[in-house]
Design a protein around this motif. Sequence first.
Motif, short mmCIF file in Angstrom:
data_model
loop_
_atom_site.label_atom_id
_atom_site.label_comp_id
_atom_site.label_asym_id
_atom_site.label_seq_id
_atom_site.Cartn_x
_atom_site.Cartn_y
_atom_site.Cartn_z
N ILE A 1 6.22 -3.25 -9.94
CA ILE A 1 5.60 -2.82 -8.69
C ILE A 1 5.29 -4.07 -7.88
O ILE A 1 4.54 -4.94 -8.32
N THR B 1 3.71 -5.41 -4.43
CA THR B 1 2.83 -5.00 -3.34
C THR B 1 2.80 -6.08 -2.28
O THR B 1 2.51 -7.24 -2.58
N ILE C 1 9.43 -0.68 -7.48
CA ILE C 1 8.68 0.00 -6.43
C ILE C 1 8.13 -1.08 -5.51
O ILE C 1 7.48 -2.01 -5.97
N ASN D 1 5.62 -1.60 -2.56
CA ASN D 1 4.49 -0.94 -1.91
C ASN D 1 4.16 -1.68 -0.61
O ASN D 1 3.66 -2.80 -0.64
N THR E 1 2.25 -0.13 1.87
CA THR E 1 1.26 0.76 2.50
C THR E 1 0.22 0.01 3.32
O THR E 1 -0.49 0.63 4.10
N VAL F 1 7.30 2.48 -1.01
CA VAL F 1 6.14 3.32 -0.73
C VAL F 1 5.58 2.87 0.62
O VAL F 1 5.17 1.72 0.78
N ASN G 1 3.16 4.77 3.53
CA ASN G 1 2.47 5.98 3.98
C ASN G 1 2.41 6.09 5.50
O ASN G 1 2.02 7.13 6.03
N SER H 1 3.63 7.90 -1.31
CA SER H 1 2.59 7.56 -2.30
C SER H 1 3.20 6.99 -3.58
O SER H 1 4.38 7.21 -3.88
N MET H 2 2.36 6.29 -4.33
CA MET H 2 2.79 5.74 -5.62
C MET H 2 3.15 6.86 -6.59
O MET H 2 4.08 6.72 -7.38
N ALA I 1 6.59 7.90 -5.86
CA ALA I 1 7.52 6.86 -6.28
C ALA I 1 7.78 6.95 -7.77
O ALA I 1 8.93 6.88 -8.22
#
Length: 110
Positions: A11, A13, A39, A41, A43, A73, A75, A91-92, A95
């Motif tokens: 993940i 971020t 993933i 992220n 967001t 991801v 939003n 959203s996670m 995912a």
Amino acid sequence: MIIDQDENTTIITQEKASIIELVKKIDILYDRFKNNNIIVNITKLDVVKLSDVIEFLQLSNKHRKAKHSFVIVANNASFDEMPDEIIVVPSMKEANDVIEMEVMERDLGF
């Protein structure tokens, strides 16, 4: 950029870097997690535009060609505008659901 490992999923971020900088950093560090599902992220961005998502397309295609999942991801994206070639979810949880489904499909030979 924060990198977390959860079983066979990495993940990533985004914190403060621009999308272009984030894609470059992921590309540089790609060998560290090339055998995992990914993933990304994003967001924390106020608005995610189609052009932001397109920046990930080459990386996503390379990763999916190697039979691993690549999910973004976001939003704050207009999901109707997103291309079919890349998976963008809000959203996670979604995912992780996508990855779970894709792993099952690969296990079944699809």
